[in-house]
Write a protein that holds these residues in place. Structure first.
Motif, PDB file in Angstrom:
ATOM      1  N   MET A  34     -55.778  -6.168  41.427  1.00  0.00           N
ATOM      2  CA  MET A  34     -56.023  -7.614  41.429  1.00  0.00           C
ATOM      3  C   MET A  34     -54.843  -8.360  42.025  1.00  0.00           C
ATOM      4  N   GLU A  35     -53.638  -7.783  41.861  1.00  0.00           N
ATOM      5  CA  GLU A  35     -52.447  -8.527  42.239  1.00  0.00           C
ATOM      6  C   GLU A  35     -52.189  -8.510  43.739  1.00  0.00           C
ATOM      7  N   TYR A  36     -52.746  -7.530  44.453  1.00  0.00           N
ATOM      8  CA  TYR A  36     -52.410  -7.477  45.881  1.00  0.00           C
ATOM      9  C   TYR A  36     -53.638  -7.366  46.776  1.00  0.00           C
ATOM     10  N   SER A  37     -54.841  -7.434  46.229  1.00  0.00           N
ATOM     11  CA  SER A  37     -56.014  -7.256  47.075  1.00  0.00           C
ATOM     12  C   SER A  37     -57.058  -8.312  46.774  1.00  0.00           C
ATOM     13  N   GLN A  38     -58.169  -8.234  47.447  1.00  0.00           N
ATOM     14  CA  GLN A  38     -59.256  -9.203  47.286  1.00  0.00           C
ATOM     15  C   GLN A  38     -60.286  -8.720  46.280  1.00  0.00           C
ATOM     16  N   ILE A  39     -59.879  -7.828  45.383  1.00  0.00           N
ATOM     17  CA  ILE A  39     -60.868  -7.160  44.552  1.00  0.00           C
ATOM     18  C   ILE A  39     -61.627  -8.135  43.638  1.00  0.00           C
ATOM     19  N   ALA A  40     -61.007  -9.275  43.270  1.00  0.00           N
ATOM     20  CA  ALA A  40     -61.695 -10.249  42.407  1.00  0.00           C
ATOM     21  C   ALA A  40     -62.989 -10.739  43.056  1.00  0.00           C
ATOM     22  N   HIS A  41     -63.015 -10.681  44.392  1.00  0.00           N
ATOM     23  CA  HIS A  41     -64.196 -11.124  45.139  1.00  0.00           C
ATOM     24  C   HIS A  41     -65.472 -10.436  44.662  1.00  0.00           C
ATOM     25  N   ALA A  42     -65.346  -9.172  44.258  1.00  0.00           N
ATOM     26  CA  ALA A  42     -66.519  -8.404  43.837  1.00  0.00           C
ATOM     27  C   ALA A  42     -67.186  -9.008  42.604  1.00  0.00           C
ATOM     28  N   PHE A  43     -66.433  -9.821  41.861  1.00  0.00           N
ATOM     29  CA  PHE A  43     -66.993 -10.429  40.653  1.00  0.00           C
ATOM     30  C   PHE A  43     -67.521 -11.846  40.912  1.00  0.00           C
ATOM     31  N   LEU A  44     -67.398 -12.334  42.145  1.00  0.00           N
ATOM     32  CA  LEU A  44     -67.722 -13.731  42.454  1.00  0.00           C
ATOM     33  C   LEU A  44     -68.843 -13.817  43.482  1.00  0.00           C
ATOM     34  N   GLY A  45     -69.480 -14.975  43.571  1.00  0.00           N
ATOM     35  CA  GLY A  45     -70.447 -15.224  44.631  1.00  0.00           C
ATOM     36  C   GLY A  45     -69.736 -15.508  45.945  1.00  0.00           C
ATOM     37  N   GLU A  46     -70.502 -15.932  46.942  1.00  0.00           N
ATOM     38  CA  GLU A  46     -69.953 -16.151  48.282  1.00  0.00           C
ATOM     39  C   GLU A  46     -68.879 -17.249  48.253  1.00  0.00           C
ATOM     40  N   THR A  47     -69.161 -18.330  47.537  1.00  0.00           N
ATOM     41  CA  THR A  47     -68.171 -19.399  47.364  1.00  0.00           C
ATOM     42  C   THR A  47     -67.963 -19.631  45.867  1.00  0.00           C
ATOM     43  N   PHE A  48     -66.804 -20.219  45.551  1.00  0.00           N
ATOM     44  CA  PHE A  48     -66.427 -20.347  44.128  1.00  0.00           C
ATOM     45  C   PHE A  48     -65.363 -21.430  44.020  1.00  0.00           C
ATOM     46  N   THR A  49     -65.250 -22.000  42.837  1.00  0.00           N
ATOM     47  CA  THR A  49     -64.188 -22.975  42.599  1.00  0.00           C
ATOM     48  C   THR A  49     -62.917 -22.229  42.184  1.00  0.00           C
ATOM     49  N   LEU A  50     -61.791 -22.934  42.252  1.00  0.00           N
ATOM     50  CA  LEU A  50     -60.533 -22.316  41.813  1.00  0.00           C
ATOM     51  C   LEU A  50     -60.600 -21.951  40.333  1.00  0.00           C
ATOM     52  N   ALA A  51     -61.301 -22.765  39.539  1.00  0.00           N
ATOM     53  CA  ALA A  51     -61.409 -22.470  38.103  1.00  0.00           C
ATOM     54  C   ALA A  51     -62.196 -21.174  37.885  1.00  0.00           C
ATOM     55  N   GLU A  52     -63.257 -20.981  38.680  1.00  0.00           N
ATOM     56  CA  GLU A  52     -64.029 -19.733  38.554  1.00  0.00           C
ATOM     57  C   GLU A  52     -63.174 -18.523  38.936  1.00  0.00           C
ATOM     58  N   LEU A  53     -62.416 -18.672  40.029  1.00  0.00           N
ATOM     59  CA  LEU A  53     -61.552 -17.568  40.464  1.00  0.00           C
ATOM     60  C   LEU A  53     -60.492 -17.267  39.399  1.00  0.00           C
ATOM     61  N   ARG A  54     -59.935 -18.331  38.818  1.00  0.00           N
ATOM     62  CA  ARG A  54     -58.910 -18.128  37.790  1.00  0.00           C
ATOM     63  C   ARG A  54     -59.500 -17.436  36.564  1.00  0.00           C
ATOM     64  N   ARG A  55     -60.732 -17.814  36.183  1.00  0.00           N
ATOM     65  CA  ARG A  55     -61.345 -17.169  35.015  1.00  0.00           C
ATOM     66  C   ARG A  55     -61.570 -15.670  35.248  1.00  0.00           C
ATOM     67  N   PRO A  61     -65.787 -33.948  42.456  1.00  0.00           N
ATOM     68  CA  PRO A  61     -66.397 -32.620  42.351  1.00  0.00           C
ATOM     69  C   PRO A  61     -65.465 -31.547  42.933  1.00  0.00           C
ATOM     70  N   PRO A  62     -65.293 -30.411  42.229  1.00  0.00           N
ATOM     71  CA  PRO A  62     -64.339 -29.390  42.683  1.00  0.00           C
ATOM     72  C   PRO A  62     -64.748 -28.797  44.031  1.00  0.00           C
ATOM     73  N   ARG A  63     -63.729 -28.512  44.823  1.00  0.00           N
ATOM     74  CA  ARG A  63     -63.929 -27.897  46.134  1.00  0.00           C
ATOM     75  C   ARG A  63     -64.329 -26.434  45.973  1.00  0.00           C
ATOM     76  N   LEU A  64     -65.127 -25.956  46.918  1.00  0.00           N
ATOM     77  CA  LEU A  64     -65.493 -24.532  46.930  1.00  0.00           C
ATOM     78  C   LEU A  64     -64.589 -23.773  47.894  1.00  0.00           C
ATOM     79  N   TYR A  65     -64.261 -22.568  47.516  1.00  0.00           N
ATOM     80  CA  TYR A  65     -63.429 -21.686  48.330  1.00  0.00           C
ATOM     81  C   TYR A  65     -64.227 -20.442  48.688  1.00  0.00           C
ATOM     82  N   ARG A  66     -63.748 -19.704  49.690  1.00  0.00           N
ATOM     83  CA  ARG A  66     -64.361 -18.409  50.006  1.00  0.00           C
ATOM     84  C   ARG A  66     -63.251 -17.445  50.413  1.00  0.00           C
ATOM     85  N   TYR A  67     -63.558 -16.148  50.360  1.00  0.00           N
ATOM     86  CA  TYR A  67     -62.593 -15.151  50.823  1.00  0.00           C
ATOM     87  C   TYR A  67     -62.677 -15.004  52.333  1.00  0.00           C
TER      88      TYR A  67
END
Lengths: 233, 233
Positions: B144-165, B204-210
């Protein structure tokens, strides 16, 4: 330990990619195959595992039998199991990689059927062994950037120039000495000692060492077990 | 594909650690063993490989048969081959790990012999499966600390709060929102879109993507092959 494992439908083998640093860069020893398939072609050292032999011990045995060396760094790389990687049978290979220091590699003997090759300039190898070496090279180069893996190629203490030459040889490109020094000095992993190289020079270079409280092979919860095995292999 | 592989002296198996994020953190599905050894105990989904089945396809099959899911993230974890890990026989297990999104995990069905457990609070499992899960957890948290692996738990776009959770649930500890935002904004891997969450909120929170130009499973030269297999499995 003497009964080779043959299976009805799948053969399980262990192979080992052995990296040493020579004056011209990374080198690996290969073994010439003396039977079919791929008779006469070069291959990674390896073979079927023994029924009661731990995987890492089999890799240590490959290393010892091929080069007469033991490695301080021996780690599992990947398990290769493509259905058609061996003609006419299913062979699944657990591949290990070993790193040996250049002074150790000098002890290794070449023979008619064992020869050292430049890792970046290999002949077509048996099976999928070119793919395996490419993957091992990629892992080694990636791992150099975030781990202490260069330590495996160095003695207990070393100068910054020696450390830089290891990085240059593994990465296959020159590094800027001043940038390199800054990076090393910013790192917690490499510690300046009070010792200097002895000799008649005006400003003898300082010796550095790695922080040995960090394990060289970092497999987290598997480390302890792995250390225990290393004594045996 | 129907003939189970049994070998004279070594059985080769594939097992799969499946992580999903639930409201209470990381969860994994386990299968109750219906035969000896360890009859009645919980174990990772898995079994002997088929003679003509690629290893990753066997892992995909474990996942599908246990959870009725397919994973966007399926990667080889490690090959476990201790001599005494199974009573009375030598079993070498190639272990894969899969990550599934929580909305996918909701599709999975529990039954008498399949149940989801908190990854940090498992019962004593069959064989060395507790060791395997501990290692998989360590790898997931390290990665998690050096790769994009969190992406596998998220949809195509996500808020920073979702990514942090996601990061908090995997790491098992709260993270400072402001620090987390700074780290994400300094990273090249996560890209701010022009979209925002819709709804009646004032800001409204901004959406981010990988950055999808980087492969989720980074195995360097093995990636291309692995991608090809993923379509099949």
């Amino acid at each position: 330990m003497t009964t080779a494992v043959t299976t009805n439908e799948v053969t399980l083998a262990v192979s080992t990619v052995i990296f040493a640093l020579g004056p011209e860069g990374l080198r690996i020893p290969l073994v010439r195959r003396i039977r079919q398939p791929f008779e006469g072609q070069w291959a990674l050292p390896g073979g079927p595992i023994e029924t009661r032999e731990p995987l890492e011990a089999a890799a240590g045995r490959n290393l010892l039998e091929t080069t007469n060396l033991r490695s301080t760094y021996l780690e599992q790389l990947y398990c290769f199991g493509d259905v058609d990687r061996a003609p006419g049978e299913r062979v699944v290979s657990v591949v290990y990689w070993a790193l040996v220091r250049s002074d150790e590699a000098e002890l290794a003997v070449e023979g008619e059927n064992v020869r050292w090759f430049s890792a970046d300039d290999l002949p077509p190898l048996a099976f999928d062994h070119n793919v395996i070496v490419d993957y091992a090279l990629w892992r080694l180069r990636t791992k150099m950037e975030y781990s202490q893996i260069a330590h495996a190629f160095l003695g207990e203490t070393f100068t910054l120039a020696e450390l830089r030459r290891v990085h240059e040889a593994v990465l296959g490109r020159p590094l800027d000495p001043a940038n390199f020094r800054r990076q090393v000095e910013a790192s917690d992993a490499i510690i300046a000692t009070e010792q200097h190289i002895t000799g008649g020079r005006h400003r003898p270079p300082r010796l550095y060492r790695y922080d040995t409280s960090v394990a060289l092979t970092d497999n987290g919860p598997l480390n302890k077990k792995s250390e225990a095995r290393r004594v045996v292999s």
